[in-house]
Design a protein around this motif. Structure first.
Motif, PDB file in Angstrom:
ATOM      1  N   HIS A   1      10.307  -9.839 -12.579  1.00  0.00           N
ATOM      2  CA  HIS A   1      10.649  -9.504 -13.965  1.00  0.00           C
ATOM      3  C   HIS A   1      11.120  -8.064 -14.099  1.00  0.00           C
ATOM      4  N   LEU A   2      10.878  -7.265 -13.081  1.00  0.00           N
ATOM      5  CA  LEU A   2      11.120  -5.825 -13.174  1.00  0.00           C
ATOM      6  C   LEU A   2      12.426  -5.371 -12.548  1.00  0.00           C
ATOM      7  N   ILE A   3      12.879  -6.125 -11.539  1.00  0.00           N
ATOM      8  CA  ILE A   3      14.092  -5.711 -10.829  1.00  0.00           C
ATOM      9  C   ILE A   3      14.753  -6.950 -10.236  1.00  0.00           C
ATOM     10  N   THR A   4      16.064  -6.967 -10.191  1.00  0.00           N
ATOM     11  CA  THR A   4      16.759  -8.102  -9.571  1.00  0.00           C
ATOM     12  C   THR A   4      16.832  -7.861  -8.061  1.00  0.00           C
ATOM     13  N   ALA A   5      17.050  -8.959  -7.331  1.00  0.00           N
ATOM     14  CA  ALA A   5      17.172  -8.849  -5.871  1.00  0.00           C
ATOM     15  C   ALA A   5      18.357  -7.955  -5.525  1.00  0.00           C
ATOM     16  N   GLU A   6      19.433  -8.089  -6.312  1.00  0.00           N
ATOM     17  CA  GLU A   6      20.639  -7.325  -6.011  1.00  0.00           C
ATOM     18  C   GLU A   6      20.417  -5.829  -6.254  1.00  0.00           C
ATOM     19  N   GLU A   7      19.731  -5.515  -7.374  1.00  0.00           N
ATOM     20  CA  GLU A   7      19.469  -4.103  -7.671  1.00  0.00           C
ATOM     21  C   GLU A   7      18.533  -3.487  -6.635  1.00  0.00           C
ATOM     22  N   ALA A   8      17.536  -4.276  -6.231  1.00  0.00           N
ATOM     23  CA  ALA A   8      16.563  -3.765  -5.261  1.00  0.00           C
ATOM     24  C   ALA A   8      17.167  -3.698  -3.853  1.00  0.00           C
ATOM     25  N   GLU A   9      18.283  -4.427  -3.645  1.00  0.00           N
ATOM     26  CA  GLU A   9      18.864  -4.738  -2.328  1.00  0.00           C
ATOM     27  C   GLU A   9      17.978  -5.749  -1.605  1.00  0.00           C
ATOM     28  N   ARG A  10      16.685  -5.438  -1.480  1.00  0.00           N
ATOM     29  CA  ARG A  10      15.712  -6.434  -1.031  1.00  0.00           C
ATOM     30  C   ARG A  10      14.484  -6.260  -1.924  1.00  0.00           C
ATOM     31  N   ARG A  11      14.084  -7.338  -2.623  1.00  0.00           N
ATOM     32  CA  ARG A  11      12.918  -7.219  -3.508  1.00  0.00           C
ATOM     33  C   ARG A  11      11.682  -7.600  -2.696  1.00  0.00           C
ATOM     34  N   VAL A  12      11.019  -6.561  -2.214  1.00  0.00           N
ATOM     35  CA  VAL A  12       9.910  -6.753  -1.276  1.00  0.00           C
ATOM     36  C   VAL A  12       8.724  -5.915  -1.709  1.00  0.00           C
ATOM     37  N   LEU A  13       7.533  -6.489  -1.615  1.00  0.00           N
ATOM     38  CA  LEU A  13       6.311  -5.697  -1.721  1.00  0.00           C
ATOM     39  C   LEU A  13       5.772  -5.511  -0.309  1.00  0.00           C
ATOM     40  N   VAL A  14       5.700  -4.259   0.092  1.00  0.00           N
ATOM     41  CA  VAL A  14       5.314  -3.903   1.458  1.00  0.00           C
ATOM     42  C   VAL A  14       3.806  -4.074   1.617  1.00  0.00           C
ATOM     43  N   LEU A  15       3.378  -4.683   2.706  1.00  0.00           N
ATOM     44  CA  LEU A  15       1.948  -4.773   3.026  1.00  0.00           C
ATOM     45  C   LEU A  15       1.590  -3.524   3.836  1.00  0.00           C
ATOM     46  N   GLU A  16       0.898  -2.608   3.172  1.00  0.00           N
ATOM     47  CA  GLU A  16       0.555  -1.344   3.826  1.00  0.00           C
ATOM     48  C   GLU A  16      -0.842  -1.412   4.412  1.00  0.00           C
ATOM     49  N   ASN A  17      -0.948  -1.077   5.672  1.00  0.00           N
ATOM     50  CA  ASN A  17      -2.275  -1.024   6.280  1.00  0.00           C
ATOM     51  C   ASN A  17      -3.110   0.011   5.524  1.00  0.00           C
ATOM     52  N   PRO A  18      -4.348  -0.350   5.128  1.00  0.00           N
ATOM     53  CA  PRO A  18      -5.169   0.595   4.366  1.00  0.00           C
ATOM     54  C   PRO A  18      -5.467   1.895   5.116  1.00  0.00           C
ATOM     55  N   GLY A  19      -5.356   1.885   6.430  1.00  0.00           N
ATOM     56  CA  GLY A  19      -5.544   3.128   7.200  1.00  0.00           C
ATOM     57  C   GLY A  19      -4.261   3.932   7.366  1.00  0.00           C
ATOM     58  N   LEU A  20      -3.135   3.398   6.865  1.00  0.00           N
ATOM     59  CA  LEU A  20      -1.821   4.042   7.076  1.00  0.00           C
ATOM     60  C   LEU A  20      -1.032   4.088   5.765  1.00  0.00           C
ATOM     61  N   ARG A  21      -1.743   4.302   4.627  1.00  0.00           N
ATOM     62  CA  ARG A  21      -1.062   4.272   3.332  1.00  0.00           C
ATOM     63  C   ARG A  21       0.056   5.311   3.285  1.00  0.00           C
ATOM     64  N   GLY A  22       1.130   4.939   2.589  1.00  0.00           N
ATOM     65  CA  GLY A  22       2.260   5.850   2.414  1.00  0.00           C
ATOM     66  C   GLY A  22       3.256   5.820   3.560  1.00  0.00           C
ATOM     67  N   GLN A  23       2.995   5.027   4.582  1.00  0.00           N
ATOM     68  CA  GLN A  23       3.889   5.024   5.757  1.00  0.00           C
ATOM     69  C   GLN A  23       4.688   3.723   5.892  1.00  0.00           C
ATOM     70  N   SER A  24       4.511   2.797   4.954  1.00  0.00           N
ATOM     71  CA  SER A  24       5.201   1.494   5.023  1.00  0.00           C
ATOM     72  C   SER A  24       4.974   0.793   6.365  1.00  0.00           C
ATOM     73  N   CYS A  25       3.744   0.838   6.832  1.00  0.00           N
ATOM     74  CA  CYS A  25       3.403   0.216   8.122  1.00  0.00           C
ATOM     75  C   CYS A  25       2.241  -0.743   7.948  1.00  0.00           C
ATOM     76  N   ILE A  26       2.259  -1.816   8.728  1.00  0.00           N
ATOM     77  CA  ILE A  26       1.072  -2.688   8.800  1.00  0.00           C
ATOM     78  C   ILE A  26       0.303  -2.411  10.088  1.00  0.00           C
ATOM     79  N   THR A  27       1.052  -1.981  11.138  1.00  0.00           N
ATOM     80  CA  THR A  27       0.446  -1.382  12.328  1.00  0.00           C
ATOM     81  C   THR A  27       1.252  -0.111  12.599  1.00  0.00           C
ATOM     82  N   GLN A  28       0.896   0.618  13.625  1.00  0.00           N
ATOM     83  CA  GLN A  28       1.633   1.859  13.929  1.00  0.00           C
ATOM     84  C   GLN A  28       3.091   1.570  14.295  1.00  0.00           C
ATOM     85  N   SER A  29       3.374   0.363  14.779  1.00  0.00           N
ATOM     86  CA  SER A  29       4.739   0.064  15.229  1.00  0.00           C
ATOM     87  C   SER A  29       5.466  -0.963  14.362  1.00  0.00           C
ATOM     88  N   LEU A  30       4.758  -1.608  13.437  1.00  0.00           N
ATOM     89  CA  LEU A  30       5.351  -2.741  12.712  1.00  0.00           C
ATOM     90  C   LEU A  30       5.251  -2.582  11.197  1.00  0.00           C
TER      91      LEU A  30
END
Ligand code: 1HN
Length: 345
Positions: free
Chosen positions: A61-90
């Motif tokens: 409801h907040l953004i179109t796929a086209e405007e976002a380019e990719r409408r994704v909610l990133v799964l951030e590892n709780p130990g690595l917040r702010g880095q857009s990572c789920i593991t150190q490499s992924l």
């Protein structure tokens, strides 16, 4: 033994002096730089799809796929917040595409994989060929291939994206390019790559080189299920149950050089013995439900829940019903570099 007070003061003063020259003493950090065993800042974590789904739909409801380019909610590892990572490499995220939407064509040096979680009617196109996305399909976007998505159906479609973003970032080797066209015009009929490169057959003059991307880019859920149903008639491995890895059918190698993926089936009631490995792993429950223990955390899990097993954390699984799990990790990189270690406990 702790340093004497004046020694400590002298050292602190010394560290200050050398800091101006952009130097730092190794002996203060050596233990952390070369740990006796992996000690990942990533934490075990589980994301329950029932809790995430409303937020994923809210994003629609907040953004179109086209405007976002990719409408994704990133799964951030709780130990690595702010880095857009789920593991150190992924990297991992949940992508939403609504009926009628398109996500425009682009390419990048990061490789991507997708696992379709919910909804019918979306397609993804990779280098001029489309595939309709069905729940459970495992789809590849190899590095530097053009890709776009669209939803021609009537339902929201959600999938899990896995990318090697942190790995590529560690090499500072990221490039990307937006296409002049939003939606690729198909150059081949749907299913062409699977027929040519994924049917125990290959074009007579096809000789892939190491740098060539895999030509098969979809592993249909139907085929995966059929294979797992067939092997389920044999005795499961005590540590793994029935577990197979996805391969590039033309080479037998990992479908992507940076990310390996597996499917695992556990019969109802089966409890795996613990395993630990150096490849931090993201797991998605495709079918069934059960209990998972990662290090000293444990959770119940069910369909579409995602959890992460950081490096060198013991994993054991207890299936309460027949359970099918998809997982991915950086295993092929660690194997190539001679880093992979695995212990069956
Ligand atoms: C990307 O290209 C996709 O193509 C999804 O669907 C997630 C995250 C970061 C960078 C590129 C896609 C992405 C991405």
């Amino acid at each position: 033994m702790a340093a004497l007070p004046d020694t400590a003061a002298q050292r602190a003063e010394f560290y200050q002096r050398i800091s101006e020259h952009h130097m730092t003493p190794l002996w203060e950090v050596l233990g952390a730089l070369v740990p006796p065993r992996p000690s990942s800042p990533a934490l075990p974590a589980l994301w329950r799809y029932n809790n995430l789904r409303p937020h994923v739909l809210d994003a629609g409801h907040l953004i179109t796929a086209e405007e976002a380019e990719r409408r994704v909610l990133v799964l951030e590892n709780p130990g690595l917040r702010g880095q857009s990572c789920i593991t150190q490499s992924l990297y991992a995220g949940l992508q939403l595409i609504l009926p009628g939407e398109v996500a425009p064509a682009h390419r990048h040096t990061q490789s991507a994989l997708r696992l379709v979680m919910e909804g019918q009617g979306a397609y993804t196109a990779v280098d001029g060929e489309r595939t309709r996305m069905q729940r459970g399909d495992f789809i590849l976007t190899p590095a530097w291939t053009w890709h776009d998505h669209g939803n021609e159906g009537k339902e929201p479609v959600v999938w899990l994206d896995g990318l090697d973003i942190p790995l590529v970032r560690s090499f500072d080797a990221g490039f990307s390019e937006k296409s002049g066209i939003t939606t690729q015009i198909p150059e081949r009929p749907e299913g062409d790559a699977l027929a040519r490169y994924g049917s125990n057959l290959l074009p007579v003059d096809y000789a892939p080189t190491a740098a060539d991307p895999a030509r098969v880019f979809v592993y249909p859920f139907e085929k995966t299920c059929e294979a797992m149903r067939q092997i389920a008639r044999t005795t499961p491995d005590p540590h793994l149950g029935h577990k197979l890895r996805f391969v590039n059918p033309a080479t037998g190698a990992s479908p992507l050089p940076t990310m390996g993926a597996c499917v695992q089936r556990l019969p109802a009631g089966f409890e795996t013995r613990p395993v630990r490995a150096t490849d931090g792993t993201v797991v998605l429950c495709l079918e069934g439900h059960g209990h998972v223990s990662v290090g000293n955390q444990d959770w119940a899990f069910g369909e579409n829940d995602v959890f992460v097993v950081p490096s060198w954390h013991a994993l054991s699984l207890h299936a309460r019903s027949d359970t099918l799990l998809f997982s991915f990790s950086d295993r092929p990189v660690q194997q190539t570099l001679g880093l992979l270690r695995e212990e069956r406990l």
